[in-house]
Each structure stands twice: as C-alpha cells, then as structure tokens.
Design a protein around this motif. Structure first.
Motif, PDB file in Angstrom:
ATOM      1  N   ASN A  26       0.717  -1.422  -0.048  1.00 38.67           N
ATOM      2  CA  ASN A  26      -0.051   0.113   0.052  1.00 38.67           C
ATOM      3  C   ASN A  26       0.842   1.294  -0.056  1.00 38.67           C
ATOM      4  O   ASN A  26       0.718   2.173   0.945  1.00 38.67           O
ATOM      5  N   PRO A  27       1.720   1.418  -0.856  1.00 37.05           N
ATOM      6  CA  PRO A  27       2.602   2.658  -0.874  1.00 37.05           C
ATOM      7  C   PRO A  27       1.352   3.682  -1.386  1.00 37.05           C
ATOM      8  O   PRO A  27       0.471   3.591  -2.066  1.00 37.05           O
ATOM      9  N   ASP A  28       1.703   5.174  -1.059  1.00 41.15           N
ATOM     10  CA  ASP A  28       1.084   6.045  -1.489  1.00 41.15           C
ATOM     11  C   ASP A  28       1.580   6.889  -2.729  1.00 41.15           C
ATOM     12  O   ASP A  28       1.056   7.728  -3.318  1.00 41.15           O
ATOM     13  N   ARG A  29       2.815   6.669  -2.743  1.00 42.54           N
ATOM     14  CA  ARG A  29       3.739   7.203  -4.011  1.00 42.54           C
ATOM     15  C   ARG A  29       4.514   6.099  -4.579  1.00 42.54           C
ATOM     16  O   ARG A  29       5.203   5.423  -3.788  1.00 42.54           O
ATOM     17  N   VAL A  30       4.502   5.853  -6.197  1.00 48.34           N
ATOM     18  CA  VAL A  30       5.253   5.076  -6.795  1.00 48.34           C
ATOM     19  C   VAL A  30       6.140   5.923  -7.633  1.00 48.34           C
ATOM     20  O   VAL A  30       5.654   6.524  -8.734  1.00 48.34           O
ATOM     21  N   LEU A  31       7.454   5.766  -7.925  1.00 52.75           N
ATOM     22  CA  LEU A  31       8.433   5.917  -8.991  1.00 52.75           C
ATOM     23  C   LEU A  31       8.721   4.831  -9.895  1.00 52.75           C
ATOM     24  O   LEU A  31       8.990   3.664  -9.185  1.00 52.75           O
ATOM     25  N   LEU A  32       8.714   4.748 -11.121  1.00 57.51           N
ATOM     26  CA  LEU A  32       8.814   3.683 -12.053  1.00 57.51           C
ATOM     27  C   LEU A  32       9.668   4.197 -13.080  1.00 57.51           C
ATOM     28  O   LEU A  32       9.318   4.981 -13.882  1.00 57.51           O
ATOM     29  N   GLU A  33      10.839   3.385 -13.379  1.00 52.22           N
ATOM     30  CA  GLU A  33      11.746   3.573 -14.420  1.00 52.22           C
ATOM     31  C   GLU A  33      11.241   2.770 -15.435  1.00 52.22           C
ATOM     32  O   GLU A  33      11.063   1.611 -15.099  1.00 52.22           O
ATOM     33  N   VAL A  34      11.068   3.304 -16.665  1.00 53.56           N
ATOM     34  CA  VAL A  34      10.283   2.139 -17.763  1.00 53.56           C
ATOM     35  C   VAL A  34      11.450   1.181 -17.903  1.00 53.56           C
ATOM     36  O   VAL A  34      12.493   1.646 -18.238  1.00 53.56           O
ATOM     37  N   GLY A  35      11.007  -0.060 -18.016  1.00 57.01           N
ATOM     38  CA  GLY A  35      11.853  -1.318 -18.580  1.00 57.01           C
ATOM     39  C   GLY A  35      10.932  -2.259 -19.208  1.00 57.01           C
ATOM     40  O   GLY A  35       9.547  -1.890 -19.409  1.00 57.01           O
ATOM     41  N   ARG A  36      11.206  -3.395 -19.215  1.00 59.75           N
ATOM     42  CA  ARG A  36      10.299  -4.450 -19.689  1.00 59.75           C
ATOM     43  C   ARG A  36      10.251  -5.605 -18.745  1.00 59.75           C
ATOM     44  O   ARG A  36      11.289  -5.896 -17.999  1.00 59.75           O
ATOM     45  N   PRO A  37       9.192  -6.126 -18.774  1.00 63.15           N
ATOM     46  CA  PRO A  37       7.645  -5.885 -19.345  1.00 63.15           C
ATOM     47  C   PRO A  37       7.126  -4.684 -18.770  1.00 63.15           C
ATOM     48  O   PRO A  37       6.514  -4.863 -17.478  1.00 63.15           O
ATOM     49  N   LEU A  38       6.992  -3.605 -19.395  1.00 55.60           N
ATOM     50  CA  LEU A  38       6.238  -2.261 -18.585  1.00 55.60           C
ATOM     51  C   LEU A  38       5.002  -2.507 -18.102  1.00 55.60           C
ATOM     52  O   LEU A  38       4.513  -2.229 -17.181  1.00 55.60           O
ATOM     53  N   GLU A  39       4.112  -3.044 -19.285  1.00 58.91           N
ATOM     54  CA  GLU A  39       2.761  -3.166 -18.757  1.00 58.91           C
ATOM     55  C   GLU A  39       2.550  -4.260 -17.629  1.00 58.91           C
ATOM     56  O   GLU A  39       1.743  -3.661 -16.907  1.00 58.91           O
ATOM     57  N   ASP A  40       3.092  -5.105 -17.591  1.00 60.50           N
ATOM     58  CA  ASP A  40       2.879  -5.935 -16.317  1.00 60.50           C
ATOM     59  C   ASP A  40       3.282  -5.329 -15.193  1.00 60.50           C
ATOM     60  O   ASP A  40       2.642  -5.381 -14.108  1.00 60.50           O
ATOM     61  N   VAL A  41       4.415  -4.590 -15.142  1.00 57.70           N
ATOM     62  CA  VAL A  41       5.004  -4.015 -13.982  1.00 57.70           C
ATOM     63  C   VAL A  41       4.035  -2.801 -13.830  1.00 57.70           C
ATOM     64  O   VAL A  41       3.772  -2.668 -12.382  1.00 57.70           O
ATOM     65  N   LEU A  42       3.793  -1.919 -14.622  1.00 52.55           N
ATOM     66  CA  LEU A  42       2.834  -0.865 -14.351  1.00 52.55           C
ATOM     67  C   LEU A  42       1.478  -1.104 -13.636  1.00 52.55           C
ATOM     68  O   LEU A  42       1.021  -0.701 -12.749  1.00 52.55           O
ATOM     69  N   ARG A  43       1.142  -2.378 -14.188  1.00 53.74           N
ATOM     70  CA  ARG A  43      -0.357  -2.877 -13.798  1.00 53.74           C
ATOM     71  C   ARG A  43      -0.410  -3.252 -12.283  1.00 53.74           C
ATOM     72  O   ARG A  43      -1.162  -3.299 -11.497  1.00 53.74           O
ATOM     73  N   ALA A  44       0.918  -3.883 -11.942  1.00 51.50           N
ATOM     74  CA  ALA A  44       1.189  -4.241 -10.768  1.00 51.50           C
ATOM     75  C   ALA A  44       1.328  -3.322  -9.588  1.00 51.50           C
ATOM     76  O   ALA A  44       0.731  -3.293  -8.652  1.00 51.50           O
ATOM     77  N   VAL A  45       2.235  -2.326  -9.909  1.00 51.39           N
ATOM     78  CA  VAL A  45       2.305  -1.122  -9.041  1.00 51.39           C
ATOM     79  C   VAL A  45       1.007  -0.469  -8.952  1.00 51.39           C
ATOM     80  O   VAL A  45       0.832   0.239  -7.984  1.00 51.39           O
ATOM     81  N   TRP A  46       0.125  -0.360 -10.020  1.00 48.71           N
ATOM     82  CA  TRP A  46      -1.000   0.197 -10.046  1.00 48.71           C
ATOM     83  C   TRP A  46      -1.903  -0.360  -8.929  1.00 48.71           C
ATOM     84  O   TRP A  46      -2.810   0.319  -8.247  1.00 48.71           O
ATOM     85  N   GLY A  47      -1.956  -1.576  -9.076  1.00 44.02           N
ATOM     86  CA  GLY A  47      -2.814  -2.351  -8.001  1.00 44.02           C
ATOM     87  C   GLY A  47      -2.465  -2.385  -6.645  1.00 44.02           C
ATOM     88  O   GLY A  47      -3.215  -2.405  -5.841  1.00 44.02           O
ATOM     89  N   ALA A  48      -1.192  -2.146  -6.284  1.00 40.03           N
ATOM     90  CA  ALA A  48      -0.692  -2.043  -4.959  1.00 40.03           C
ATOM     91  C   ALA A  48      -1.012  -0.531  -4.569  1.00 40.03           C
ATOM     92  O   ALA A  48      -0.915  -0.146  -3.291  1.00 40.03           O
ATOM     93  N   LEU A  49      -0.882   0.601  -5.511  1.00 44.61           N
ATOM     94  CA  LEU A  49      -1.134   1.926  -5.029  1.00 44.61           C
ATOM     95  C   LEU A  49      -2.220   2.359  -4.122  1.00 44.61           C
ATOM     96  O   LEU A  49      -3.391   1.729  -4.484  1.00 44.61           O
ATOM     97  N   GLN A  50      -2.179   3.000  -3.091  1.00 42.47           N
ATOM     98  CA  GLN A  50      -3.323   3.345  -2.305  1.00 42.47           C
ATOM     99  C   GLN A  50      -4.269   4.263  -3.406  1.00 42.47           C
ATOM    100  O   GLN A  50      -3.724   5.025  -4.186  1.00 42.47           O
ATOM    101  N   PRO A  51      -5.453   4.296  -3.000  1.00 47.99           N
ATOM    102  CA  PRO A  51      -6.587   5.254  -3.732  1.00 47.99           C
ATOM    103  C   PRO A  51      -6.142   6.560  -3.490  1.00 47.99           C
ATOM    104  O   PRO A  51      -5.671   7.038  -2.289  1.00 47.99           O
ATOM    105  N   SER A  52      -6.156   7.251  -4.573  1.00 44.05           N
ATOM    106  CA  SER A  52      -5.633   8.839  -4.630  1.00 44.05           C
ATOM    107  C   SER A  52      -3.995   8.804  -4.306  1.00 44.05           C
ATOM    108  O   SER A  52      -3.601  10.140  -4.312  1.00 44.05           O
TER     109      SER A  52
END
Length: 199
Positions: free
Chosen positions: A113-139
């Motif tokens: 439940n992080p409230d802030r995430v920094l992500l440097e684009v790598g591969r596989p981007l879509e899988d990682v982005l969806r995973a961090v988005w799912g972990a991110l707190q609302p707002s």
C-alpha cells in the motif's frame, strides 16, 4: 566509513557530484530530479516505492525530505545495489531501504500500500505498471520516467486502460554550459519523458 555528506539547504537538488557513480551508472541530473519530485508530491509521512533504483540519487532526495516516511527501492543489478548502499551511507540516510529483485515478482518484497510510486520504464512495462497500480493506495500518485517514445506510448495507453486520473506528460531537456578552452557552449543531457498520474 567516510564522513556523511553535509548539505544545509532545505530545497531539493543535491549536486550531481555529491553522489558516487560507476561505469554505466550515473545519477539522474539535478534538474530532472527536482522535476520528478515535483510531480511525485510526497508527504512528510509517505510510503514510497522506487522501482529501479539505479544510483539511488532520486530515492535519497525523497528520503531526506520526508524523515517521517520511508522509501523502498527495488533494484535487480548487483552493482547498482552496491552503489545504492554506498550512497545511502554517504548521506547517512536511515529511511531508505534497498531490496534486491526484479519487477513485477520482486514487488512482493516491498511493504504494501504505497501512496507514491516511482517507476523507471523497463520491460515488461505493462505487467509492472499494472502491478504497481494495483498496489497503489486510492488517490496515490505514480510517476513514470522513460527516455524513449515506445515507453511513453505504452505507459499512457496502459494508464488510459486503468482509468488513471490527472494524467500529465512532460518532456524535459536539460542544457548545461560547458567550457572548452575559451569557448562556452550548451550541452544537452538525454531528454526524459515524465508521466504522472493519480489513482
């Protein structure tokens, strides 16, 4: 152990020369760090994930600005992890935690439940982005950095599918004066795309 680096100023933007580097690893330039921080908007007690820590320059900037919060960085490269730890010790930062692993699987090593995430684009981007988005707190806020158009397109397309709010895209280019003999010219650092979004 060397004496901790001393910096009296309250503004972000530690000098690039303050960080140790290594072949293939150089700190994110000061001007770009300040821009990324401005888009991330950490609070004094934020829980921040930094996915792809590199030299740790940005993670250290964040950690020193929020002593009541914590930064957890995930890095897969053993040389980068060693460099991260050296820089953490150099700045005597205790709220930066380094985890060895690769996203998306390694995200399970980080506190939830992080409230802030920094992500440097790598591969596989879509899988990682969806995973961090799912972990991110609302707002919560996600800030993605990439140097290529492919990463920009993939990131913005995926954020649209995730119904992200307040999506912002900025291209940042830093020019610094360099002197060669009696001549001065402006030299450009590699342009960076910054994509910020709110859940």
């Amino acid at each position: 152990m060397p004496n901790p680096f001393h910096w009296d100023f309250v503004t972000p933007g530690l000098p690039d020369s303050a960080f140790e580097d290594a072949p293939g690893f150089s700190p994110t330039p000061l001007e770009l760090r300040v821009m990324l921080l401005a888009h991330l908007r950490p609070r004094a007690d934020s829980l921040v994930w930094d996915v792809g820590g590199g030299t740790g320059a940005l993670a250290l900037e964040i950690a020193r600005l929020m002593p009541g919060g914590a930064v957890h960085t995930l890095e897969r490269d053993p040389e980068a992890i060693e460099l991260l730890e050296r820089n953490r010790q150099r700045f005597d930062i205790h709220n930066l935690h380094i985890h060895a692993g690769e996203a998306p699987e390694g995200l399970a090593l980080l506190p939830p439940n992080p409230d802030r995430v920094l992500l440097e684009v790598g591969r596989p981007l879509e899988d990682v982005l969806r995973a961090v988005w799912g972990a991110l707190q609302p707002s919560g806020r996600l800030v993605i950095s990439t140097v290529n158009l492919e990463g920009l397109v993939k990131a913005t397309d995926t954020l649209a599918q995730l119904d992200a709010h307040d999506v912002q895209v900025v291209q940042a280019t830093v020019h610094r004066m360099q002197r060669r003999g009696s001549q001065a010219k402006l030299a450009a650092a590699e342009p960076l795309f910054v994509i910020a979004a709110e859940r």
